[in-house]
Structure formats: C-alpha cells, structure tokens
Motif scaffolding. Structure first.
Motif, PDB file in Angstrom:
ATOM      1  N   SER A  33      23.675  67.702  45.073  1.00  0.00           N
ATOM      2  CA  SER A  33      23.417  69.038  44.537  1.00  0.00           C
ATOM      3  C   SER A  33      24.669  69.461  43.772  1.00  0.00           C
ATOM      4  O   SER A  33      25.746  68.875  43.931  1.00  0.00           O
ATOM      5  N   ALA A  55      19.289  72.895  39.344  1.00  0.00           N
ATOM      6  CA  ALA A  55      18.148  73.809  39.348  1.00  0.00           C
ATOM      7  C   ALA A  55      17.928  74.276  37.918  1.00  0.00           C
ATOM      8  O   ALA A  55      18.837  74.240  37.092  1.00  0.00           O
ATOM      9  N   GLU A  76      15.088  70.073  37.355  1.00  0.00           N
ATOM     10  CA  GLU A  76      13.932  70.451  38.166  1.00  0.00           C
ATOM     11  C   GLU A  76      12.942  71.317  37.390  1.00  0.00           C
ATOM     12  O   GLU A  76      13.329  72.275  36.713  1.00  0.00           O
TER      13      GLU A  76
END
Length: 181
Positions: A33, A55, A76
């Motif tokens: 991440s 994200a 994403e």
C-alpha cells in the motif's frame, strides 16, 4: 494488454488494514500500500522489484520521485463507473513518463479494456464474471482512433497520408453481423 489471473499472480500484497505493518521483510514482487511503501522505502533494497497499490483518490505526484524504483503500480477501480484511475494512469505515463507495469484492479469490465490500454495500462485483473475471450476481442474491435492517446499520441489527422484508409476494414463479419463486444 495482458490479463492477470489473480490465482497465478506473482505479486503478493501484504496485510495490515489498520496501517503499515510494523515490519516488512523485503522480497521480490511485493505489492505494498502507499502507507507501507512510505514506511519502508528507505530500507527497500535497490533493484528488488516492488509495487505500490494506489487508491483512485491518491495523488500520483506523491510517488513521482519513487517511480524509477517501482516495477508495478496497481490502480484501483472501486466501481466501474468511477474513472479517476484513467486520469492517474494518463498522468503517470504522459507527465511522469512512468515506464513500468501499470495494472487496473477492482471492478474492471470488458467494456473498459480498450480505454485502459489507450491510457497506458499494460495489465488488468478482470472482474470474476468477465470473459477473457471477450476482453481480447474488445482490444481488436476498432482498427484505429481519431484522437491521440498515451499509447499513440498523434491524432489521425496528423498521421501520414493514407493512414485513415489503411484503417478501414473492408470486411469484418463480427461487426457486420451486428454483434456486440
């Protein structure tokens, strides 16, 4: 564009839903991440393949200085109607000249694959109910485009004479039959 089978993917994400893990053992093909990457990038071995999952509301400029170290960036699509990851991909390719693997994840549908490719995505993980054969067919459905794209920045009018005529298909039974992608 390549399509990834999530069960055969060499990239492995790490857990840690409540923040960066306290310790990450560097290993090739880790998909981190953005928080995990920021916490451990100073200790990540040079030359070891690492990827970052962003994200769709993250600023790609936040990782611009790290792009030469990243082998994969996974963008994403939380919903197929949310196209912010297209803009991220375009920015990564056109402005930051990112040359590594750019992967579409989440709600990725067959209807999206052509636009994914034109915006610089190199791989995609299709949603489980999507057909791989249909995705491959969608990539060949249109022989050319009027507008420029990340993959081919020249618009049709700026290409050499005769290019438009070369793109016209004389006979395409799939299109002529009225079939859909």
């Amino acid at each position: 564009m390549n399509f990834i089978d999530p069960h055969k993917d060499q990239w492995r994400a790490l857990g840690g839903e409540d923040g960066p893990a306290a310790c990450i053992d560097p290993a090739p093909h880790r998909l981190l991440s953005i928080g995990q990457w920021h916490a451990f990038r100073a200790h990540w071995p040079a030359g070891m393949p690492v990827g970052v999952a962003l994200a769709n509301d993250a600023e790609v400029g936040d990782i611009a200085s790290d792009l030469p170290r990243l082998s994969l960036i996974a963008l994403e699509f939380p919903k197929w109607v949310d196209g912010r990851a297209y803009s991220q991909a375009h920015t990564l390719r056109a402005r930051h000249r990112y040359a590594g693997e750019l992967r579409a994840t989440g709600e990725v549908l067959v209807d999206m694959v052509l636009l994914l490719q034109r915006n610089g995505f190199t791989t995609a993980v299709l949603r489980a109910d999507q057909s791989l054969d249909d995705a491959h067919r969608a990539l060949t459905f249109f022989p050319g485009h009027y507008q420029g794209a990340v993959t081919d920045p020249l618009p049709l009018f700026a290409k050499p004479p005769g290019t438009a005529q070369a793109l016209v298909r004389q006979h395409n039974p799939f299109v002529n039959s009225g079939a859909a992608i």
